[in-house]
Design an enzyme around this catalytic site. Structure first.
Site, PDB file in Angstrom:
ATOM      1  N   HIS A 161       1.199   5.101 -21.020  1.00 31.84           N
ATOM      2  CA  HIS A 161       1.903   4.939 -19.744  1.00 31.84           C
ATOM      3  C   HIS A 161       1.850   3.511 -19.208  1.00 31.84           C
ATOM      4  CE1 HIS A 161       1.499   9.235 -19.945  1.00 31.84           C
ATOM      5  NE2 HIS A 161       2.185   9.397 -18.836  1.00 31.84           N
TER       6      HIS A 161
ATOM      7  N   GLU B 146       3.464   9.791 -13.782  1.00 30.94           N
ATOM      8  CA  GLU B 146       4.156  11.059 -14.113  1.00 30.94           C
ATOM      9  C   GLU B 146       4.834  11.634 -12.871  1.00 30.94           C
ATOM     10  OE1 GLU B 146       4.215  13.255 -17.124  1.00 30.94           O
ATOM     11  OE2 GLU B 146       3.520  11.583 -18.332  1.00 30.94           O
TER      12      GLU B 146
ATOM     13  N   ASP C  60       2.759  13.006 -27.651  1.00 29.88           N
ATOM     14  CA  ASP C  60       2.016  12.496 -26.489  1.00 29.88           C
ATOM     15  C   ASP C  60       1.740  13.665 -25.554  1.00 29.88           C
ATOM     16  OD1 ASP C  60       0.764  10.612 -24.847  1.00 29.88           O
ATOM     17  OD2 ASP C  60       2.550  10.379 -23.625  1.00 29.88           O
ATOM     18  N   SER C  61       0.744  13.469 -24.700  1.00 30.38           N
ATOM     19  CA  SER C  61       0.430  14.507 -23.726  1.00 30.38           C
ATOM     20  C   SER C  61       1.574  14.647 -22.715  1.00 30.38           C
ATOM     21  CB  SER C  61      -0.853  14.141 -22.988  1.00 30.38           C
ATOM     22  OG  SER C  61      -0.719  12.853 -22.420  1.00 30.38           O
TER      23      SER C  61
ATOM     24  N   CYS D 242      -3.170   2.854 -23.117  1.00 26.40           N
ATOM     25  CA  CYS D 242      -2.603   4.139 -22.699  1.00 26.40           C
ATOM     26  C   CYS D 242      -1.089   3.995 -22.737  1.00 26.40           C
ATOM     27  CB  CYS D 242      -3.072   4.493 -21.287  1.00 26.40           C
ATOM     28  SG  CYS D 242      -2.235   5.933 -20.595  1.00 26.40           S
TER      29      CYS D 242
ATOM     30  N   CYS E  32      -0.367   9.184 -28.178  1.00 25.72           N
ATOM     31  CA  CYS E  32      -1.326   9.302 -27.080  1.00 25.72           C
ATOM     32  C   CYS E  32      -2.663   8.666 -27.489  1.00 25.72           C
ATOM     33  CB  CYS E  32      -1.519  10.783 -26.783  1.00 25.72           C
ATOM     34  SG  CYS E  32      -2.657  11.117 -25.455  1.00 25.72           S
TER      35      CYS E  32
HETATM   36  N1  DGL Z   1      -0.763   9.461 -22.981  1.00 19.91           N
HETATM   37  C1  DGL Z   1      -2.169   9.318 -22.737  1.00 19.91           C
HETATM   38  C2  DGL Z   1      -2.746   8.077 -23.389  1.00 19.91           C
HETATM   39  O1  DGL Z   1      -2.057   7.331 -24.022  1.00 19.91           O
HETATM   40  C3  DGL Z   1      -2.487   9.261 -21.281  1.00 19.91           C
HETATM   41  C4  DGL Z   1      -2.017  10.387 -20.471  1.00 19.91           C
HETATM   42  C5  DGL Z   1      -2.995  11.504 -20.271  1.00 19.91           C
HETATM   43  O2  DGL Z   1      -4.071  11.307 -19.660  1.00 19.91           O
HETATM   44  O3  DGL Z   1      -2.643  12.567 -20.712  1.00 19.91           O
HETATM   45  O4  DGL Z   1      -3.914   7.824 -23.279  1.00 19.91           O
END
Ligand code: DGL
Length: 269
Positions: A196, A162, A7-8, A194, A70
């Protein structure tokens, strides 16, 4: 043999937790590209380059299967990676398909032609990059016809989460749901597209109303991964996870510990 979860940032920990619950003996390696998060406001080329680099790091760490937890990476990079980048013997899977299978009530690997499904009006909440990729609509069209999808780009929610600012994140969720409802007053279902957003599930459900079915990813991906691993070889290990980050390990560990309310220790990727 380890399974990589990418994930990012920290949002993919919701997917990792669900996968660990379902597969307690699998060795997972989680990689957060914290240095470059958020991905949701980047260009598709940028997201592709960063995702390839991160996935390569997980291959180098011994993973031959990597899950792009992600959505933004799944939406903007996965298809291009599958078309020519992924080395022989390695697999990279995204998170949209399990979600769409649940929405369209299809079984794993059902390749029959697209058909009418019960749900007709679907709200998609995702990052700006995921919304502009239209990857969700593309994958849905392979499986269902006659579904109206209204997408809402939820700028700012990931940053607030975050940063640990859940009051701001909740206010933003309410305003994004209001914006969606101006375009689609009566969605039947909502997709939290997403990693999050499961952390804001209650806020989404409350703003949408109790009659809207909210699909949240983590558990669906956990189930789908378990299904996949049962069909594709032995991934049994000690169940000990490793957490890697491209950011500052101390800072990321603190945020992750706050995020999951238990001690998580990241090391440098
Ligand atoms: N984890 C990313 C997603 O699921 C969102 C977070 C980001 O923008 O990096 O889309």
């Amino acid at each position: 043999m380890a399974v990589g979860i990418f994930d990012s940032g920290l949002g993919g920990l919701t997917v990792l937790e669900a996968a660990q619950r379902r597969l307690p003996d699998v060795d997972f390696i989680y990689l957060a590209d914290s240095e470059h998060a958020p991905y949701g406001v980047r260009t598709a080329d940028d997201i592709y380059d960063l995702t390839c680099k991160a996935v390569q790091r997980l291959f180098d760490a011994g993973c031959d299967l990597v899950i792009l937890a992600c959505n933004t990476a799944s939406a903007a990079a996965l298809r291009r990676m599958q078309e020519g980048w992924i080395p022989e013997g390695k697999r990279v899977l995204g998170v949209f398909v399990p979600l769409i299978e649940a929405l369209t009530e299809r079984d794993w690997g059902d390749n029959s032609p697209p058909r009418e499904v019960d749900v007709k009006h679907v709200a998609l909440f995702a990052t700006p990059a995921t919304v502009s990729s239209r990857a969700f609509q593309r994958e849905l069209a392979f499986r269902a016809i006659g579904v109206d999808v209204e997408a809402q780009a939820c700028g700012g929610v990931v940053d607030a989460i975050e940063d640990g600012d859940f009051i701001l994140a909740e206010a933003m969720v309410r305003s994004h749901v209001d914006a969606l409802k101006r375009k689609m007053p009566k969605p039947q279902a909502a997709i939290l597209g997403c990693t999050h957003y499961p952390l804001m599930l209650d806020a989404f459900q409350e703003a949408l109303g109790a009659d809207v079915k909210v699909f949240s990813q983590a558990k669906l991906v956990g189930e789908s991964l378990a299904d996949y691993l049962t069909r594709h070889g032995d991934k049994i290990g000690s169940g000990e996870p490793a957490y890697l980050t491209t950011g500052d390990p101390k800072q990321v560990s603190n945020r992750a510990t706050q995020f999951l309310r238990r001690q998580i220790t990241f090391t440098a990727a």
